[in-house]
Design a protein around this motif. Structure first.
Motif, short mmCIF file in Angstrom:
data_model
loop_
_atom_site.label_atom_id
_atom_site.label_comp_id
_atom_site.label_asym_id
_atom_site.label_seq_id
_atom_site.Cartn_x
_atom_site.Cartn_y
_atom_site.Cartn_z
N ALA A 15 0.84 -1.21 0.00
CA ALA A 15 0.00 0.00 0.00
C ALA A 15 0.87 1.25 0.00
O ALA A 15 0.59 2.22 -0.71
CB ALA A 15 -0.93 -0.01 1.21
N GLY A 16 1.95 1.25 0.80
CA GLY A 16 2.86 2.39 0.82
C GLY A 16 3.56 2.60 -0.51
O GLY A 16 3.71 3.72 -0.99
N GLY A 19 1.13 3.95 -2.92
CA GLY A 19 0.88 5.35 -2.57
C GLY A 19 1.97 6.26 -3.12
O GLY A 19 1.68 7.33 -3.66
N LEU A 20 3.23 5.86 -2.95
CA LEU A 20 4.34 6.65 -3.50
C LEU A 20 4.29 6.70 -5.02
O LEU A 20 4.57 7.75 -5.63
CB LEU A 20 5.68 6.09 -3.03
CG LEU A 20 6.02 6.34 -1.56
CD1 LEU A 20 7.32 5.62 -1.19
CD2 LEU A 20 6.13 7.82 -1.29
N SER A 22 1.60 6.51 -6.85
CA SER A 22 0.50 7.40 -7.23
C SER A 22 0.87 8.86 -7.01
O SER A 22 0.48 9.73 -7.79
CB SER A 22 -0.78 7.04 -6.47
OG SER A 22 -0.62 7.30 -5.09
N LEU A 23 1.67 9.15 -5.98
CA LEU A 23 2.13 10.52 -5.76
C LEU A 23 3.06 10.95 -6.89
O LEU A 23 2.96 12.08 -7.38
CB LEU A 23 2.85 10.60 -4.42
CG LEU A 23 3.28 11.99 -3.96
CD1 LEU A 23 2.06 12.87 -3.73
CD2 LEU A 23 4.10 11.89 -2.69
N SER A 81 -13.25 10.75 0.13
CA SER A 81 -12.63 9.91 1.16
C SER A 81 -13.49 9.82 2.41
O SER A 81 -13.55 8.77 3.05
CB SER A 81 -11.24 10.42 1.51
OG SER A 81 -11.32 11.64 2.23
N THR A 85 -14.44 5.99 3.25
CA THR A 85 -13.75 5.36 4.38
C THR A 85 -14.73 4.60 5.27
O THR A 85 -14.32 3.69 5.98
CB THR A 85 -12.99 6.38 5.24
OG1 THR A 85 -13.85 7.45 5.59
CG2 THR A 85 -11.76 6.88 4.52
N THR A 102 -3.59 12.63 9.80
CA THR A 102 -3.17 11.94 8.58
C THR A 102 -3.68 12.67 7.34
O THR A 102 -2.93 12.87 6.38
CB THR A 102 -3.70 10.48 8.58
OG1 THR A 102 -3.19 9.81 9.73
CG2 THR A 102 -3.26 9.75 7.33
N VAL A 106 -1.18 14.43 4.53
CA VAL A 106 -1.25 14.02 3.13
C VAL A 106 -1.63 15.21 2.24
O VAL A 106 -1.08 15.39 1.15
CB VAL A 106 -2.22 12.84 2.96
CG1 VAL A 106 -2.51 12.57 1.50
CG2 VAL A 106 -1.66 11.61 3.63
#
Length: 137
Positions: A15-16, A19-20, A22-23, A81, A85, A102, A106
């Motif tokens: 997931a991390g 996430g990176l 996608s960033l 979100s 969520t 968080t 972000v």
């Protein structure tokens, strides 16, 4: 070590990493859009500079254009979100569905990445020669 914690750790790592990724894709996309629209506005920017706009003013103009994109995306993303969520609550580990710190971190990170992605097009726009820009297609 339990099997469940190993799978949770692997899932968290994936997931991390995603996430990176996608960033990075967001930064490249924002750079592309801002560079393209700045290129399309070359004549307008040349006229602004010819009429006395300082390079810093043009730089801020292009940065604000990119930041407006980021704020619009953040607004839509935050609204979605909050809704989504609630459905994904079981997949969140160690954070609540509406974890304000968080979300704030972000959001700030995305704004910083947006400003970094807009820096090069803004720098190029600030260095435009008015004579060349006015002759531009």
């Amino acid at each position: 070590m339990q099997m469940g914690s190993i799978f949770e750790r692997i899932a968290g790592t994936f997931a991390g990493a995603f996430g990176l990724l996608s960033l990075l894709l967001a930064a490249v996309g924002i750079y592309g859009v801002v560079a393209y629209t700045t290129r399309q506005r070359t004549r307008e920017i040349g006229i602004r500079i010819a009429l006395g706009a300082k390079p810093g003013d043009v730089f801020r103009l292009v940065l604000s254009q990119g930041l407006k994109l980021a704020i619009a995306g953040l607004t839509i993303g935050l609204l979605l979100s909050v809704v989504l969520t609630r459905f994904l609550h079981g997949m969140l580990f160690g954070v609540s569905a509406t974890d304000i710190p968080t979300i704030a971190i972000v959001s700030i990170l995305l704004c910083v990445v947006t400003l970094a992605a807009c820096f090069l097009p803004a720098h190029r726009a600030a260095k435009i020669n008015p004579n060349t820009a006015l002759r531009y297609e």
